[in-house]
Design a protein around this motif. Structure first.
Motif, short mmCIF file in Angstrom:
data_model
loop_
_atom_site.label_atom_id
_atom_site.label_comp_id
_atom_site.label_asym_id
_atom_site.label_seq_id
_atom_site.Cartn_x
_atom_site.Cartn_y
_atom_site.Cartn_z
N GLY A 197 -21.42 -21.94 -4.68
CA GLY A 197 -21.63 -23.08 -5.87
C GLY A 197 -22.55 -24.28 -5.23
O GLY A 197 -23.05 -25.12 -6.12
N THR A 198 -22.43 -24.56 -3.98
CA THR A 198 -23.22 -25.61 -3.25
C THR A 198 -24.44 -25.44 -3.01
O THR A 198 -25.10 -26.19 -2.45
N LEU A 199 -25.06 -24.02 -3.15
CA LEU A 199 -26.29 -23.67 -2.83
C LEU A 199 -27.44 -24.53 -3.70
O LEU A 199 -28.33 -25.25 -2.97
N MET A 200 -27.38 -24.41 -5.00
CA MET A 200 -28.43 -25.19 -5.95
C MET A 200 -27.63 -25.81 -6.73
O MET A 200 -27.32 -25.48 -8.25
N PRO A 201 -26.82 -26.96 -6.61
CA PRO A 201 -25.91 -27.55 -7.56
C PRO A 201 -26.49 -28.25 -8.56
O PRO A 201 -25.76 -28.71 -9.72
N THR A 202 -27.77 -28.76 -8.37
CA THR A 202 -28.37 -29.47 -9.38
C THR A 202 -29.22 -28.37 -10.67
O THR A 202 -29.58 -29.02 -11.60
N LEU A 203 -29.03 -27.32 -10.50
CA LEU A 203 -29.72 -26.17 -11.38
C LEU A 203 -28.65 -25.44 -11.88
O LEU A 203 -27.85 -25.02 -11.47
N PRO A 204 -28.98 -25.23 -13.24
CA PRO A 204 -28.16 -24.23 -13.91
C PRO A 204 -28.17 -22.60 -13.64
O PRO A 204 -28.66 -22.05 -14.49
N VAL A 205 -27.93 -22.53 -12.27
CA VAL A 205 -28.22 -21.15 -11.69
C VAL A 205 -26.91 -20.74 -11.26
O VAL A 205 -26.25 -21.54 -10.46
N ARG A 206 -26.68 -19.50 -11.41
CA ARG A 206 -25.38 -18.48 -10.70
C ARG A 206 -26.05 -17.72 -9.57
O ARG A 206 -27.04 -17.06 -9.70
N ALA A 207 -25.47 -17.92 -8.47
CA ALA A 207 -25.95 -17.36 -7.25
C ALA A 207 -25.06 -16.13 -6.88
O ALA A 207 -23.49 -16.41 -6.93
N LEU A 208 -25.38 -15.08 -6.41
CA LEU A 208 -24.54 -14.19 -5.85
C LEU A 208 -25.07 -13.32 -4.48
O LEU A 208 -26.08 -12.96 -4.82
N ALA A 209 -24.47 -13.33 -3.67
CA ALA A 209 -24.90 -12.74 -2.26
C ALA A 209 -24.84 -11.31 -2.36
O ALA A 209 -23.87 -10.55 -2.92
N LEU A 210 -26.10 -10.63 -2.37
CA LEU A 210 -26.28 -9.14 -2.22
C LEU A 210 -26.19 -8.24 -1.13
O LEU A 210 -25.22 -7.21 -1.09
N ALA A 211 -26.86 -8.55 -0.19
CA ALA A 211 -26.90 -7.95 1.21
C ALA A 211 -27.32 -8.80 2.43
O ALA A 211 -28.05 -9.87 2.20
N SER A 212 -27.17 -8.30 3.69
CA SER A 212 -27.57 -9.19 4.71
C SER A 212 -27.61 -8.37 5.64
O SER A 212 -27.15 -7.28 6.03
N TRP A 213 -28.79 -8.76 6.65
CA TRP A 213 -29.18 -8.04 8.05
C TRP A 213 -29.24 -9.10 8.91
O TRP A 213 -29.69 -10.26 8.70
N ARG A 214 -29.22 -8.42 10.09
CA ARG A 214 -29.40 -9.16 11.53
C ARG A 214 -30.39 -8.85 12.13
O ARG A 214 -30.34 -7.51 12.50
N LEU A 215 -31.24 -9.44 12.98
CA LEU A 215 -32.05 -9.14 13.99
C LEU A 215 -32.08 -10.00 15.01
O LEU A 215 -32.48 -11.30 14.76
N GLU A 216 -31.86 -9.72 16.34
CA GLU A 216 -31.84 -10.67 17.32
C GLU A 216 -30.81 -11.83 17.03
O GLU A 216 -29.49 -11.38 16.58
N ASP A 217 -31.07 -12.96 16.98
CA ASP A 217 -30.06 -14.18 16.63
C ASP A 217 -30.32 -14.63 15.20
O ASP A 217 -29.84 -15.84 15.00
N GLN A 218 -30.87 -13.95 14.32
CA GLN A 218 -31.27 -14.53 13.00
C GLN A 218 -30.88 -13.58 11.92
O GLN A 218 -30.71 -12.44 12.12
N TRP A 219 -30.31 -14.04 10.83
CA TRP A 219 -29.69 -13.39 9.70
C TRP A 219 -30.59 -13.58 8.43
O TRP A 219 -31.06 -14.59 8.47
N VAL A 220 -30.88 -12.67 7.79
CA VAL A 220 -31.29 -12.78 6.24
C VAL A 220 -30.29 -12.28 5.33
O VAL A 220 -29.64 -11.47 5.40
N THR A 221 -30.26 -13.04 4.33
CA THR A 221 -29.31 -12.87 3.32
C THR A 221 -30.01 -12.82 1.82
O THR A 221 -30.83 -13.86 1.53
N ALA A 222 -29.94 -11.60 1.08
CA ALA A 222 -30.49 -11.75 -0.31
C ALA A 222 -29.33 -12.16 -1.35
O ALA A 222 -28.11 -11.77 -1.21
N VAL A 223 -30.04 -13.17 -1.99
CA VAL A 223 -28.94 -13.67 -3.02
C VAL A 223 -29.53 -13.50 -4.27
O VAL A 223 -30.88 -14.06 -4.59
N ARG A 224 -28.94 -13.07 -5.27
CA ARG A 224 -29.41 -12.91 -6.58
C ARG A 224 -29.26 -14.42 -7.43
O ARG A 224 -28.14 -14.87 -7.33
#
Length: 309
Positions: A197-224
């Motif tokens: 809910g705090t990701l984009m609080p100023t926009l009328p957008v609903r966010a949902l995390a889909l999947a996440s991957w890690r490589l070395e010390d970095q993460w990528v998360t796909a959010v719908r």
């Protein structure tokens, strides 16, 4: 009367035949070059596919009840209990996500037919050194290892956030057979109760995390992201709230709610921690009146009430 020399030779021949090991079963070599590999089966007979990597096997629903599939130690064991029409299986590398496609079909065995030999899958035109490469032998193994190391080093020349974002986008939008392998990447489990809910609080957008991957010390998360409003929403990374290394939108805007354009995906890359630890804490609205002392009851007795004027 038998000559003692011939008797001795006969005994030696029998002893030698008794100590000779059984013949090694032949193994069929199949080379994976991004073309589906044909692996026929016979009903009631188990066939082993050696792949030398930890894989997950994708079986179509129509064949799942007729095909027993087991995977262990870099080998896949296939056994059909009934005839199976031509069906495609997917072998996915658990570490890199790379796919190998197998086309199977199971038929009843015929009288006098020998059992099918095991199958070993090798990459491209390479042949394992232990099978005897006539052109170069074991000396080619270090060369192949150097080539693979060079490929990994060249891939690392591209910034890790770019590599991770591209890998995540391919996993979500591209056919699985076209996903480029990414050595070292690992799938990361997501928290089901993650509050975005705090990701984009100023926009009328609903966010949902889909999947996440890690490589070395970095993460990528796909959010719908889904538009909950009636108008178009322009997506600007400057409205994102959190500690992110990079942010990439699949599309630059969201259409009105209920249209095909009302949903897209956001790829967030974080360093040293996942998305849940990179979000801002939720801020709950404070109501001062709820924390004031309750007012004392007004007197109801006529004697205590002030005289009416």
């Amino acid at each position: 009367m038998k000559h003692p020399v011939f008797t001795l030779l006969g005994l030696l021949a029998v002893a030698a035949s008794a100590t000779m090991p059984a013949a090694v079963q032949a193994v069929e070599i199949l080379r994976w070059e991004r073309m589906p590999l044909a692996v026929p089966l016979r009903v009631g007979q188990e066939r082993i596919v050696f792949i030398d990597r930890n894989v997950r096997v994708g079986v179509p629903a129509g064949a799942g009840e007729r095909l027993r599939v087991q995977s262990a130690g870099g080998a896949v064991y296939l056994r059909a209990s009934e005839p199976i029409e031509p069906t495609r299986l997917q072998l996915q590398d658990a570490d890199t996500g790379a796919l190998i496609l197998l086309d199977i079909a199971a038929e009843p065995p015929k009288d006098g037919e020998a059992e099918l030999e095991p199958v070993r899958i090798v990459e491209g035109n390479s042949t394992p050194a232990r099978y005897g490469n006539q052109s170069g032998g074991a000396d080619e193994t270090p060369a192949r290892a150097q080539d693979q190391a060079g490929t990994r080093a060249a891939r690392r020349e591209t910034p890790v956030p770019v590599v991770l974002t591209r890998f995540a986008a391919q996993n979500l939008y591209a056919p699985l057979r076209t996903v480029e392998p990414l050595p070292g990447v690992m799938r990361v489990n997501l928290r089901r109760d993650m509050d975005l809910g705090t990701l984009m609080p100023t926009l009328p957008v609903r966010a949902l995390a889909l999947a996440s991957w890690r490589l070395e010390d970095q993460w990528v998360t796909a959010v719908r992201l889904t538009n909950t409003g009636a108008g178009w929403v322009t997506l600007d990374p400057r409205v994102l709230q959190g500690d992110f290394l990079t942010a990439t939108f699949q599309h630059e805007a969201l259409g009105p709610r209920g249209t095909p354009e009302d949903t897209t995906v956001l790829y967030l890359v974080t360093r040293g921690r996942g998305l849940a630890q990179s979000l801002l804490p939720a801020i709950h609205r404070f109501d001062p009146a709820a924390h004031l002392p309750l007012p004392k009851d007004r007197p109801t007795d006529a004697k205590e009430a002030p005289d009416a004027q």
